[in-house]
Design a protein around this motif. Sequence first.
Motif, PDB file in Angstrom:
ATOM      1  N   ARG A 198       7.287  -0.336  -8.174  1.00 15.52           N
ATOM      2  CA  ARG A 198       6.206  -1.241  -8.584  1.00 15.52           C
ATOM      3  C   ARG A 198       4.859  -0.785  -8.007  1.00 15.52           C
ATOM      4  NH1 ARG A 198       6.146  -4.572 -12.674  1.00 15.52           N
ATOM      5  NH2 ARG A 198       8.322  -4.935 -12.194  1.00 15.52           N
ATOM      6  N   ALA A 199       4.857  -0.309  -6.776  1.00 16.86           N
ATOM      7  CA  ALA A 199       3.615   0.187  -6.169  1.00 16.86           C
ATOM      8  C   ALA A 199       3.077   1.386  -6.957  1.00 16.86           C
ATOM      9  CB  ALA A 199       3.858   0.569  -4.708  1.00 16.86           C
ATOM     10  N   MET A 200       3.972   2.292  -7.362  1.00 23.32           N
ATOM     11  CA  MET A 200       3.542   3.436  -8.173  1.00 23.32           C
ATOM     12  C   MET A 200       3.044   2.978  -9.543  1.00 23.32           C
ATOM     13  SD  MET A 200       6.322   6.454  -7.352  1.00 23.32           S
ATOM     14  CE  MET A 200       7.837   5.495  -7.300  1.00 23.32           C
ATOM     15  N   TYR A 201       3.725   2.009 -10.120  1.00 22.30           N
ATOM     16  CA  TYR A 201       3.336   1.462 -11.426  1.00 22.30           C
ATOM     17  C   TYR A 201       1.903   0.928 -11.379  1.00 22.30           C
ATOM     18  CZ  TYR A 201       3.393  -1.627 -15.506  1.00 22.30           C
ATOM     19  OH  TYR A 201       3.095  -2.261 -16.690  1.00 22.30           O
ATOM     20  N   HIS A 202       1.588   0.163 -10.334  1.00 21.15           N
ATOM     21  CA  HIS A 202       0.233  -0.387 -10.200  1.00 21.15           C
ATOM     22  C   HIS A 202      -0.798   0.732 -10.130  1.00 21.15           C
ATOM     23  CE1 HIS A 202       1.582  -4.459  -9.970  1.00 21.15           C
ATOM     24  NE2 HIS A 202       2.116  -4.360  -8.765  1.00 21.15           N
ATOM     25  N   TYR A 203      -0.524   1.741  -9.333  1.00 18.70           N
ATOM     26  CA  TYR A 203      -1.474   2.854  -9.193  1.00 18.70           C
ATOM     27  C   TYR A 203      -1.680   3.551 -10.535  1.00 18.70           C
ATOM     28  CZ  TYR A 203      -3.601   7.163  -7.485  1.00 18.70           C
ATOM     29  OH  TYR A 203      -4.454   8.222  -7.286  1.00 18.70           O
ATOM     30  N   LEU A 204      -0.597   3.877 -11.219  1.00 21.54           N
ATOM     31  CA  LEU A 204      -0.706   4.630 -12.472  1.00 21.54           C
ATOM     32  C   LEU A 204      -1.381   3.822 -13.578  1.00 21.54           C
ATOM     33  CD1 LEU A 204       2.724   6.456 -12.374  1.00 21.54           C
ATOM     34  CD2 LEU A 204       0.455   7.488 -12.053  1.00 21.54           C
ATOM     35  N   GLY A 225      13.437   1.384  -4.596  1.00 20.57           N
ATOM     36  CA  GLY A 225      13.641  -0.034  -4.346  1.00 20.57           C
ATOM     37  C   GLY A 225      12.702  -0.571  -3.273  1.00 20.57           C
ATOM     38  N   ARG A 226      13.100  -1.688  -2.698  1.00 25.63           N
ATOM     39  CA  ARG A 226      12.285  -2.367  -1.682  1.00 25.63           C
ATOM     40  C   ARG A 226      13.025  -2.333  -0.364  1.00 25.63           C
ATOM     41  NH1 ARG A 226      11.183  -8.650  -1.930  1.00 25.63           N
ATOM     42  NH2 ARG A 226      10.588  -8.874   0.233  1.00 25.63           N
ATOM     43  N   GLY A 227      12.389  -1.760   0.642  1.00 25.78           N
ATOM     44  CA  GLY A 227      12.993  -1.675   1.964  1.00 25.78           C
ATOM     45  C   GLY A 227      12.283  -2.563   2.961  1.00 25.78           C
ATOM     46  N   ARG A 238       0.831  -1.205   0.000  1.00 28.41           N
ATOM     47  CA  ARG A 238       0.000   0.000   0.000  1.00 28.41           C
ATOM     48  C   ARG A 238       0.865   1.255   0.000  1.00 28.41           C
ATOM     49  NH1 ARG A 238      -1.802   3.413   3.772  1.00 28.41           N
ATOM     50  NH2 ARG A 238      -0.783   2.270   5.433  1.00 28.41           N
ATOM     51  N   LEU A 239       0.483   2.211  -0.850  1.00 26.32           N
ATOM     52  CA  LEU A 239       1.170   3.499  -0.883  1.00 26.32           C
ATOM     53  C   LEU A 239       0.916   4.245   0.425  1.00 26.32           C
ATOM     54  CD1 LEU A 239       0.066   4.660  -4.455  1.00 26.32           C
ATOM     55  CD2 LEU A 239       2.283   3.723  -3.831  1.00 26.32           C
ATOM     56  N   LEU A 266       6.598  -5.248   0.689  1.00 27.04           N
ATOM     57  CA  LEU A 266       6.450  -6.513  -0.022  1.00 27.04           C
ATOM     58  C   LEU A 266       6.747  -6.372  -1.506  1.00 27.04           C
ATOM     59  CD1 LEU A 266       3.233  -7.876   1.737  1.00 27.04           C
ATOM     60  CD2 LEU A 266       5.640  -8.396   2.241  1.00 27.04           C
ATOM     61  N   ILE A 267       6.670  -5.137  -2.013  1.00 25.90           N
ATOM     62  CA  ILE A 267       7.024  -4.839  -3.403  1.00 25.90           C
ATOM     63  C   ILE A 267       7.874  -3.571  -3.399  1.00 25.90           C
ATOM     64  CG2 ILE A 267       4.973  -5.938  -4.402  1.00 25.90           C
ATOM     65  CD1 ILE A 267       3.743  -3.159  -4.733  1.00 25.90           C
ATOM     66  N   THR A 268       8.529  -3.310  -4.510  1.00 23.37           N
ATOM     67  CA  THR A 268       9.325  -2.085  -4.588  1.00 23.37           C
ATOM     68  C   THR A 268       8.397  -0.868  -4.633  1.00 23.37           C
ATOM     69  OG1 THR A 268       9.409  -2.030  -7.010  1.00 23.37           O
ATOM     70  CG2 THR A 268      11.169  -3.261  -5.862  1.00 23.37           C
ATOM     71  N   GLU A 269       8.960   0.259  -4.240  1.00 22.77           N
ATOM     72  CA  GLU A 269       8.217   1.518  -4.304  1.00 22.77           C
ATOM     73  C   GLU A 269       7.849   1.828  -5.759  1.00 22.77           C
ATOM     74  OE1 GLU A 269      11.122   3.943  -2.348  1.00 22.77           O
ATOM     75  OE2 GLU A 269      10.836   2.878  -0.452  1.00 22.77           O
TER      76      GLU A 269
END
Length: 159
Positions: free
Chosen positions: A61-67, A50-52, A21-22, A56-59
């Motif tokens: 990738r999370a933005m990619y899903h939203y966009l 990246g992923r910290g 979740r963002l 569970l996913i990279t930052e």
Amino acid sequence: MRKQPDVEYIIVLGAHVDGTRLTLALLERTRRALQYLEDHPETKAVLSGGRGEGELITEARAMYHYLTEHRIAPERLFLEERSVSTAENLRFSRELIGADHSVGVVTNNFHVFRGTAIARKCGFREAYPIPSRYSSWRLLIYIPREILAILKDKLLGNW
């Protein structure tokens, strides 16, 4: 709101993801990126982060899903998934797209000065601030932290 310059790429700087979740900071950055991409259909975006710990996913990738869920074409989006700091966000984004482009740096309003300064130091020929809003009590923590980060980056020569 002032008209933003037309740029070839926007670079959206990452921020913490809570699982998948963002968080508020990243959501505001991603919303601002969405608005810019809708207003500038020729612009492409580098989603950087990246992923910290706790992610569970990279930052990116999370933005990619939203966009993509908001109808931005995947071919306009480039993922930079290695970075763990602002300097790495911009350095690795530059490696991905090259420096000979005009870029907009999308990040929260309290962070945009430093993000744009580091982008210029990384060699982007034109780097413009594209601030997103951020309204939270956490600004009481983030603004002093950002001031210290500016001083640290200046001392370390990051810009």
